[in-house]
Design a protein around this motif. Structure first.
Motif, short mmCIF file in Angstrom:
data_model
loop_
_atom_site.label_atom_id
_atom_site.label_comp_id
_atom_site.label_asym_id
_atom_site.label_seq_id
_atom_site.Cartn_x
_atom_site.Cartn_y
_atom_site.Cartn_z
N HIS A 79 -28.71 -53.55 48.67
CA HIS A 79 -30.15 -53.25 48.76
C HIS A 79 -30.41 -51.87 49.34
O HIS A 79 -29.61 -51.34 50.11
CB HIS A 79 -30.90 -54.31 49.57
CG HIS A 79 -30.52 -54.33 51.02
ND1 HIS A 79 -29.36 -54.88 51.48
CD2 HIS A 79 -31.15 -53.84 52.12
CE1 HIS A 79 -29.29 -54.76 52.79
NE2 HIS A 79 -30.36 -54.12 53.20
N PHE A 80 -31.56 -51.32 48.95
CA PHE A 80 -32.04 -50.07 49.53
C PHE A 80 -32.82 -50.40 50.81
O PHE A 80 -33.44 -51.47 50.92
CB PHE A 80 -33.03 -49.38 48.58
CG PHE A 80 -32.39 -48.70 47.40
CD1 PHE A 80 -31.14 -48.09 47.48
CD2 PHE A 80 -33.09 -48.64 46.18
CE1 PHE A 80 -30.59 -47.43 46.38
CE2 PHE A 80 -32.54 -47.98 45.08
CZ PHE A 80 -31.29 -47.39 45.18
N GLY A 81 -32.79 -49.49 51.74
CA GLY A 81 -33.58 -49.65 52.96
C GLY A 81 -34.03 -48.28 53.46
O GLY A 81 -33.62 -47.24 52.92
N HIS A 82 -34.83 -48.31 54.51
CA HIS A 82 -35.51 -47.10 54.97
C HIS A 82 -35.66 -47.20 56.48
O HIS A 82 -36.09 -48.25 56.98
CB HIS A 82 -36.89 -47.07 54.27
CG HIS A 82 -37.75 -45.92 54.63
ND1 HIS A 82 -39.13 -46.03 54.68
CD2 HIS A 82 -37.45 -44.64 54.93
CE1 HIS A 82 -39.64 -44.86 54.99
NE2 HIS A 82 -38.65 -43.99 55.15
N ALA A 89 -33.40 -42.84 53.95
CA ALA A 89 -33.35 -43.99 53.05
C ALA A 89 -31.89 -44.23 52.72
O ALA A 89 -31.10 -43.28 52.60
CB ALA A 89 -34.16 -43.73 51.79
N PRO A 138 -38.65 -50.15 48.00
CA PRO A 138 -37.39 -50.91 48.03
C PRO A 138 -37.17 -51.73 46.76
O PRO A 138 -37.18 -52.95 46.79
CB PRO A 138 -37.57 -51.80 49.25
CG PRO A 138 -39.04 -52.04 49.32
CD PRO A 138 -39.73 -50.83 48.73
#
Ligand code: ATP
Ligand code: MG
Length: 184
Positions: A79-82, A89, A138
């Motif tokens: 997963h992408f996150g920030h 990011a 996301p």
């Protein structure tokens, strides 16, 4: 005259191979976010961050880390996150493998044993893909599997100031897994 102390800004990381770097860079470009792409040759997962320390401390870190043994670590980056505070990011894993947690904890202890004051923030493994991010979405992604078998000590910048990366030492993760807290 004051003694000149050699300062170095250093960190331990898992270091992707070239094939994975290409795939990470492609994901980074597709991420719906603004900011600046991390150069592909800089992509990594930070394990421990001693920060700016003397060259003597760096020598201690290297000799202690050389005694660590560990098997390759399988990570599913899913997963992408920030982190809005630091405006980065990243790509992360929804499950932190116990071996990864154990490796980070061992390095944290090595840093402390070498006289480095470490902060106590929990380990949140991630591969930073973009910096200076103010807009981030996301979206779901196709997971990327990483069999991480290379641990490195990187100097980022010169004389303790941030800048280009220089690989100081590289270790192959091979052999039996590092034992973590609670294991025999
Ligand atoms: P620059 O600061 O020049 O933009 P950089 O962020 O890549 O470059 P460093 O600031 O030396 O270089 O950080 C190296 C790595 O360590 C990065 O992945 C960064 O996110 C991470 N890092 C920095 N500070 C900490 C910290 N206090 N705790 C844990 N990880 C950190
Ligand atoms: Mg930085």
């Amino acid at each position: 005259m004051t003694d000149h102390i050699n300062l170095q800004r250093v960190f331990f990381a898992l270091w992707p191979d070239d094939g994975l770097r290409v795939r990470l860079a492609a994901l980074a470009r597709r991420m719906p976010a603004d900011g600046r792409l991390v150069p592909p040759e800089h992509l990594h997962l930070t394990l421990a961050f001693p920060g700016t320390v003397s060259s003597e401390v760096v020598a201690g870190l290297i000799s202690r880390a050389a005694a660590l043994r560990g098997a390759p670590i399988h990570l599913r980056l899913d997963h992408f996150g920030h982190f809005p505070g630091s405006r980065v990011a990243w790509l992360g894993s929804s499950k932190t493998p116990p071996e990864l947690q154990a490796l980070a904890a061992s390095l944290q202890r090595i840093c402390r044993d070498s006289g480095v004051r470490m902060d106590d923030r929990p380990f949140r493994p991630h591969v930073t893909l973009r910096r200076f991010v103010t807009r981030f979405e996301p979206v779901p992604i196709e997971p990327l599997d990483w069999w991480a078998d290379r641990m490195v000590l990187i100097e980022s910048g010169q004389g303790g100031h941030p800048g280009p990366y220089r690989l100081l030492r590289s270790w192959t993760l091979e052999g039996p897994a590092i034992t973590g807290p609670g294991s025999a």
